[in-house]
Design a protein around this motif. Structure first.
Motif, PDB file in Angstrom:
ATOM      1  N   UNK A 323       0.823  -1.197   0.000  1.00 16.09           N
ATOM      2  CA  UNK A 323       0.000   0.000   0.000  1.00 16.09           C
ATOM      3  C   UNK A 323       0.869   1.264   0.000  1.00 16.09           C
ATOM      4  N   UNK A 325       3.663   1.528  -1.346  1.00 22.28           N
ATOM      5  CA  UNK A 325       4.234   1.665  -2.688  1.00 22.28           C
ATOM      6  C   UNK A 325       3.168   1.984  -3.733  1.00 22.28           C
ATOM      7  N   UNK A 326       1.925   2.202  -3.276  1.00 25.47           N
ATOM      8  CA  UNK A 326       0.882   2.648  -4.185  1.00 25.47           C
ATOM      9  C   UNK A 326       0.149   1.532  -4.902  1.00 25.47           C
ATOM     10  N   UNK A 327       0.249   0.324  -4.373  1.00 29.58           N
ATOM     11  CA  UNK A 327      -0.409  -0.810  -5.024  1.00 29.58           C
ATOM     12  C   UNK A 327      -1.636  -1.232  -4.225  1.00 29.58           C
ATOM     13  N   UNK A 328      -2.376  -2.213  -4.770  1.00 29.42           N
ATOM     14  CA  UNK A 328      -3.438  -2.828  -3.983  1.00 29.42           C
ATOM     15  C   UNK A 328      -2.786  -3.474  -2.759  1.00 29.42           C
ATOM     16  N   UNK A 329      -3.448  -3.329  -1.609  1.00 31.03           N
ATOM     17  CA  UNK A 329      -2.849  -3.826  -0.379  1.00 31.03           C
ATOM     18  C   UNK A 329      -3.066  -5.307  -0.175  1.00 31.03           C
ATOM     19  N   UNK A 330      -2.405  -6.106  -0.994  1.00 29.92           N
ATOM     20  CA  UNK A 330      -2.539  -7.554  -0.799  1.00 29.92           C
ATOM     21  C   UNK A 330      -1.222  -8.123  -0.277  1.00 29.92           C
ATOM     22  N   UNK A 485      -8.830  -9.803   1.362  1.00 29.47           N
ATOM     23  CA  UNK A 485      -8.385  -9.102   0.154  1.00 29.47           C
ATOM     24  C   UNK A 485      -8.701  -9.890  -1.098  1.00 29.47           C
TER      25      UNK A 485
END
Lengths: 638, 164
Positions: A323, A325-330, A485
């Motif tokens: 998250x 790093x700007x991604x979906x938090x999986x 998720x």
């Protein structure tokens, strides 16, 4: 803001002396403290503070004539949420007196009678503080508390770095930079025995050592402030009441592992915590305590805040990093662990808010001091958020190893309305419930796991006989199911299947075999899920089945809800001989089902009733009857 | 893909300029965009993707993953009813049901006059004062269904005053 000059290591003691003088009350000075953390604000604290300022302004001549210098300070949370809004009056040289449930009207009286007139309003005072390290020590609720993490909460103004420094702040960093090696810092933390306060309890010193040893020219430290457990709010309280403690802890950790950059990942639902962190970071940077060349030593550390965006799974460390790093938090499988491959594949060390806040105190007072508190394997204190059907809701910081009974009955004051204790749910959706038979369990990492629960982040929700354990399990399952998720099927599909089964049971459509199926599915989800969310998701169901199996059986076999909670399995009516016609049920009824004239027997219209139970809770004469719903005609015939 | 004639990208361009080149900027950019426009308009997602050099699918994936982001316009006031454990045990659902009935919208939806958006939230962290809710940035505690309706009524009246 402050035009402060940047400090060096050599300046810091003199700066601290100045801060202490400003913080300590001078003769003739009066300080009025208003608790303005989120809980204080939710109870109306802003209006109270405004009333105090207005009243002071209108009485300025009297205040001057009385020779008083009055200062209004806003502070964080003392942990007595039930009593908010809290206002304290502190005359120099006297104990600090605490008023509870303060309204704007009472606030004006406090200013007029106590602050100006010098006459405390005795019957509205709930406690006195003589020693800031042991507030309210004469009261049962506070006698057994030990304040390390919460030491400053409720005392300092969190938006003034001078207050933090006056209370010993940045002395841990000072000691480190004066000559401890990174390995020396890690050794001190290892001696303390500190374990992660975010839930799993991994030894902090060891975690730091992994990150310190990992190869890499760039390293990060991260503060997990994504406090997502519903029912836990100690991290919010620390961030709102003592943000510099977290920053100082991170500075020390960064020095130990060799990081020069860090992130605080804070959930967006905590706007006040984020605001105070921003203020704290700015102030620390202005003084040269954060940023480049800290205290003139050459050590540098840059700190950023990242706002979470509403995903419980981001409390899991690999999801949290995704998250940031700007991604979906999986989440992703471990190893590699963050200590080797974390943010942007660089070695990264993640600890939670409460863990970081312990660090400065350990460096100031020594690891051995910290290790002297708590039990053999769980050192120090833990902050618990006491909520639910307990009398004193709020925060309590206790030494590890204290029993559940002491927390519930001495600190918590027992169950509201003298009802019967049924269970406490520890550790939120990842934890489990502890029935009355386990009240004497010592509260430490290992004892809780042995009982099927876990420390988690320290949420303790107390439930009484009016809480249905099946409904509670359904509630947690609904939460984890919607927060899953979706990356791994055991969690994504398994929690959905368990939820559907629980919903059927609560609706009176349970079938024989459902309980065994839930246990079997729960074990599978635990065994095969990718991350901590799935691995712990079935715990509330499994422990409620373990300790309250009869309630499940009542729902499935008898189609009854013993606690009278599940709407499909309950109905409400008025007992005519007991009803005094007081109108309370009519007042609380949200759907207009309760009706009747004053002083005449009331009635409840089953067609309008949403079976919420508000009337049952409100009636002072036990005149509301809770029973099974009228059976459908076909079933009567059968 | 055209951004559409009605979408004013001036503010978005300012947000993108402030974040240009910083790694991990996607979520802060989405947060600030939503803060400015009230939601994430479709054309904005495409512009963000182009500016950050990633496929629109990645932007869309992130925007739909987090509960905080909204792809539809939202009301002037955001009502968040807390359904955390403490609020659940003390009757948070009752508050939600009552507000939902009174506003005539399901949780997650917005009233026709765009005045209120009703949402549920897992925990506001004010458990000691449960049941609680938040309207915009203000937190209200120790609620009953009635008291919650009264709070909304105040906002409704506030809106009416502004309108007249």
């Amino acid at each position: 803001m402050t035009s402060a000059h940047r400090l060096t290591l050599r300046d810091l003691p003199a700066y601290r002396t100045g801060c202490e003088q400003g913080y300590r009350l001078q003769p003739g000075q009066v300080v009025i403290l208003v608790g303005l953390a989120t809980c204080g604000l939710a109870a109306g604290g802003a209006d109270v503070a405004a009333a105090i300022r207005e009243e002071l302004a209108s009485r300025q001549p009297e205040v001057c004539a009385a020779g008083r210098q009055v200062e209004v300070r806003s502070t964080g949370c003392l942990g007595l949420c039930e009593q908010e809004v809290l206002v304290d009056v502190h005359f120099a040289g006297q104990p600090r007196l605490t008023y509870a449930h303060v309204t704007p009207d009472l606030a004006r009286r406090i200013v007029a009678e106590h602050v100006v007139g010098g006459r405390p309003i005795e019957n509205r005072i709930i406690g006195r503080i003589e020693d800031e390290d042991h507030p309210y020590k004469d009261q049962t609720a506070c006698a057994k508390q030990v304040r390390i993490v919460l030491a400053n909460c409720g005392f300092i103004d969190p938006e003034r770095i001078e207050h933090y420094v006056a209370r010993g702040g940045y002395a841990g960093l000072e000691r480190v930079l004066q000559g401890l090696s990174p390995a020396g810092v890690i050794a001190e933390v290892k001696v303390s025995g500190l374990r992660g306060r975010g839930g799993a309890g991994f030894p902090t010193g060891l975690k730091w050592e992994f990150a310190a040893r990992a190869a890499g020219d760039k390293k990060y430290v991260v503060c997990n402030a994504d406090e997502g457990d519903p029912g836990a709010f100690m991290d919010r309280s620390v961030l709102e009441g003592d943000p510099h403690a977290v920053i100082e802890g991170m500075l020390i950790g960064a020095y130990a592992i060799g990081a020069d950059e860090g992130y605080i990942y804070c959930r967006a639902e905590y706007p006040l915590a984020i605001k105070r962190l921003r203020v704290a970071i700015e102030q620390a940077e202005a003084l040269g305590l954060l940023g480049r060349n800290i205290l003139g030593t050459g050590f540098g550390f840059e700190l950023h805040i990242k706002e979470g965006a509403g995903a419980f799974v981001c409390g899991e460390e690999t999801a949290l990093m995704a998250s940031i790093m700007g991604l979906r938090g999986t989440p992703r499988p471990r190893p590699p662990f963050p200590a080797n491959r974390g943010l942007w594949d660089k070695p990264t060390n993640i600890n939670n808010v409460e863990t970081w806040a312990n660090v400065p105190r350990i460096l100031v007072r020594g690891g051995a001091w910290f290790a002297g508190i708590g039990t053999e394997r769980s050192k120090g204190t833990k902050v618990f958020a006491l909520t639910g059907k307990i009398r004193n809701t709020g925060l309590a910081e206790v030494p590890m190893g204290i029993t559940l009974r002491e927390i519930v009955y001495e600190i918590g004051g027992g169950i509201q309305n003298d009802r019967q204790y049924k269970a406490v749910q520890i550790g939120g959706p990842s934890g489990g419930c502890m029935p009355a038979s386990l009240l004497d369990t010592p509260v430490d990492y290992d004892s809780l796991v042995a009982a099927g629960a876990m420390m988690g982040s320290g949420g303790m929700v107390v439930v009484d006989e009016g809480t249905c354990m099946v409904d509670l399990a359904r509630f947690f399952m609904a939460f984890v199911q919607s927060e899953s998720c979706g990356k791994c099927p055991p969690c994504r599909v398994g929690t959905r299947l368990m939820l559907e089964t629980l919903e059927r049971i609560c609706a009176g459509e349970g079938q024989p075999g459902d309980i065994d199926w839930l246990v079997d599915m729960g074990r599978k989800i635990k065994a095969f899920s990718l991350c901590g969310l799935g691995q712990t998701a079935p715990n509330p169901v499994l422990t409620t089945i373990q300790y309250f199996r009869d309630e499940y059986e009542a729902h499935i076999r008898d189609k009854t809800c013993p606690a009278g909670v599940c709407p499909a399995l309950v109905s409400f009516g008025v007992i005519a001989d007991k009803c005094k016609g007081c109108g309370r049920c009519i007042k609380v009824c949200p759907s207009g089902a309760a009706s009747g004239k004053l002083k005449e027997v009331h009635s409840i219209d089953a067609a309008l009733c949403i079976r919420c139970g508000a009337c049952f809770e409100a009636c002072k004469f036990e005149a509301i009857e809770r029973g099974q719903p009228a059976a459908a005609p076909a079933e009567v015939a059968g | 893909m055209s951004a559409g004639p009605e979408f004013d990208r001036t503010a978005l361009d300012r947000i993108l300029a402030a974040h240009q080149g910083r790694s991990g900027a996607l979520i802060p950019v989405l947060q600030e965009t939503q803060e400015t426009y009230g939601y994430l308009p479709r054309p904005a997602l495409a512009i963000i993707a182009r500016s950050l050099g990633m496929p629109v699918s990645r932007v869309y994936g992130v925007a739909t993953f987090y509960a905080q982001f909204h792809l539809k316009p939202r009301g002037r006031h955001i009502v968040r009813v807390c359904l955390g454990t403490a609020c659940h045990v003390r009757g948070g659902e009752r508050i939600l049901e009552q507000l939902s009935a009174s506003l005539g919208v399901a949780p997650g939806d917005t009233t026709g006059d765009l005045l209120f958006t009703l949402e549920k939230v897992a925990c506001l962290g004010a458990c000691g004062l449960s049941p609680t809710m938040m309207v915009d940035q203000a937190t209200y505690g120790r609620l009953t269904p009635r008291a919650a309706l009264d709070v909304l009524e105040r906002y409704r009246r506030g809106a009416a005053e502004v309108a007249t």
